[in-house]
Design a protein around this motif. Sequence first.
Motif, PDB file in Angstrom:
ATOM      1  N   GLU A 161     -10.458  -5.075  -0.741  1.00 24.43           N
ATOM      2  CA  GLU A 161     -10.912  -4.555   0.372  1.00 24.43           C
ATOM      3  C   GLU A 161     -11.222  -3.053   0.112  1.00 24.43           C
ATOM      4  O   GLU A 161     -11.375  -2.248   1.015  1.00 24.43           O
ATOM      5  N   GLY A 162     -10.914  -2.803  -1.019  1.00 28.03           N
ATOM      6  CA  GLY A 162     -10.995  -1.361  -1.738  1.00 28.03           C
ATOM      7  C   GLY A 162      -9.646  -0.535  -1.170  1.00 28.03           C
ATOM      8  O   GLY A 162      -9.941   0.770  -1.524  1.00 28.03           O
ATOM      9  N   ARG A 163      -8.818  -0.985  -0.835  1.00 25.50           N
ATOM     10  CA  ARG A 163      -7.622  -0.234  -0.682  1.00 25.50           C
ATOM     11  C   ARG A 163      -6.624   0.148  -1.789  1.00 25.50           C
ATOM     12  O   ARG A 163      -6.121   1.051  -1.913  1.00 25.50           O
ATOM     13  N   LEU A 164      -6.782  -0.697  -2.992  1.00 25.31           N
ATOM     14  CA  LEU A 164      -6.268  -0.230  -4.029  1.00 25.31           C
ATOM     15  C   LEU A 164      -7.214  -0.927  -5.303  1.00 25.31           C
ATOM     16  O   LEU A 164      -8.120  -1.569  -5.082  1.00 25.31           O
ATOM     17  N   ASP A 165      -6.758  -0.211  -6.582  1.00 31.76           N
ATOM     18  CA  ASP A 165      -7.569  -0.587  -7.500  1.00 31.76           C
ATOM     19  C   ASP A 165      -6.687  -1.735  -8.598  1.00 31.76           C
ATOM     20  O   ASP A 165      -5.294  -1.264  -8.809  1.00 31.76           O
ATOM     21  N   ARG A 181       0.401 -11.204  -6.934  1.00 29.78           N
ATOM     22  CA  ARG A 181      -0.842 -10.903  -7.416  1.00 29.78           C
ATOM     23  C   ARG A 181      -1.946 -11.325  -6.497  1.00 29.78           C
ATOM     24  O   ARG A 181      -2.747 -10.631  -6.432  1.00 29.78           O
ATOM     25  N   ARG A 182      -1.701 -12.317  -5.525  1.00 29.55           N
ATOM     26  CA  ARG A 182      -2.738 -12.761  -4.491  1.00 29.55           C
ATOM     27  C   ARG A 182      -2.836 -11.634  -3.644  1.00 29.55           C
ATOM     28  O   ARG A 182      -4.011 -11.222  -3.094  1.00 29.55           O
ATOM     29  N   ASP A 183      -1.578 -10.911  -3.297  1.00 32.08           N
ATOM     30  CA  ASP A 183      -1.687  -9.959  -2.296  1.00 32.08           C
ATOM     31  C   ASP A 183      -2.537  -8.749  -2.853  1.00 32.08           C
ATOM     32  O   ASP A 183      -3.423  -8.076  -2.261  1.00 32.08           O
ATOM     33  N   VAL A 184      -2.324  -8.205  -3.996  1.00 30.43           N
ATOM     34  CA  VAL A 184      -2.756  -7.103  -4.586  1.00 30.43           C
ATOM     35  C   VAL A 184      -4.436  -7.536  -4.889  1.00 30.43           C
ATOM     36  O   VAL A 184      -5.271  -6.533  -4.751  1.00 30.43           O
ATOM     37  N   VAL A 235       0.798  -1.050   0.068  1.00 29.54           N
ATOM     38  CA  VAL A 235      -0.061  -0.003   0.054  1.00 29.54           C
ATOM     39  C   VAL A 235       0.882   1.163  -0.110  1.00 29.54           C
ATOM     40  O   VAL A 235       0.748   2.216  -0.785  1.00 29.54           O
ATOM     41  N   GLU A 236       1.765   1.235   0.754  1.00 30.78           N
ATOM     42  CA  GLU A 236       2.873   2.403   0.940  1.00 30.78           C
ATOM     43  C   GLU A 236       3.584   2.788  -0.572  1.00 30.78           C
ATOM     44  O   GLU A 236       3.580   3.691  -0.916  1.00 30.78           O
TER      45      GLU A 236
END
Length: 379
Positions: free
Chosen positions: A44-48, A35-38, A9-10
């Motif tokens: 969770e809506g934290r990244l697109d 890929r699994r992490d992103v 995320v950072e």
Amino acid sequence: MDERHERIVELVREYGSLRVADLADHLGISAVTARRDVEALASEGRLDRVRGAVHWPGTPAPQGRTRQTLPEARPAERTPEPQDVVIGMVVPQSRHYFGEIVRGAREAVTAAGGRLVLGYSDYRLDQDAVQVRRMLEAGVHGLLLTPSWPSGTGGSENEDDIAVPAVLLERRGEVGTRAAGLDRVCTDHAGGAGLAVRHLVELGHEKIALVAGDSPTTVQLRAGYEAALQVFGVTAPPVEPIVLEAGDRAAAGMDAAAERLSVLVAKGEVTAAIVLSDTDAILLLQSLRGLKERIRVPEDLALVAYDDDVAALSDLPLTAVAPPKFEVGETAATLLLQRVRERAAGASPGARRHLDLLPELRVRASCGESAPDGLKESR
């Protein structure tokens, strides 16, 4: 994993958008894991998430296949994932005593998603170093070690050469050596001997002999045996420990031990014996029965076996002290996995741990008693 997610995320917040492949390279993880992490972060809506890349919510999706140049990851960022962790284990052998220890370690590592690899020293000090070097060259993240120290205690300056977290198994670093600064998980064999002595004393025995071969376990077993006798007012063992021979002389040594016990029993100098191991206790029982002046167990001699792999299978089920072998392997592997995670995250490992696990006394028929209901062969 939570720390890795936060780092992703950072990075995406800082760069706006990144290719998944670049993230994987930077963090030192597989592309599948990246890929699994992103995907998890996107759910969770934290990244697109877009094809092959990830970007910060609210920023334009990246056009084309522009590659961001990320700085080289710091060691703390290259956190081994549970499924990527490889633990090396060097033990004298995987039969007999160490079989259950290996099983406990394997189950703990497997449950964490890692892989355990084995090396054997065959009780040779030179092979300890060879196997450790082989493990390190293979890239293990941590080591479980049972060095071939004859007394079970030792150490050298070679511990400086171990560049990964290490935990000693059933071995103690000698005070003042670098090995003493390693984590360790051991069976409290002295305490186990104390359980056997207490049981026999409570049955009225004070003339208790120790019968054992030459091994690291014997050193602690004898210390606990002698200390426990003193607790009960027996200032010295009634006789010197009866030594069991190994290798080609084992059969003759067993017969000699039986003859020696027979003489001591006839003189009234010994009424009970603690025998390392349960296999040897069964063999000793057979030898006693074969003597001209037959010694009856438990009428003439009470027997407690130290170890409990096969003690219950004797035609006369043997009371036995059971070392917690599975738990030793499991506890050591769990502690090592914790140290691997701490190192990977750059966290302080805190105080080293020297853990002793107490054996269990399992009461059967070889001391002439009946175990109370609910306690017989309790686990």
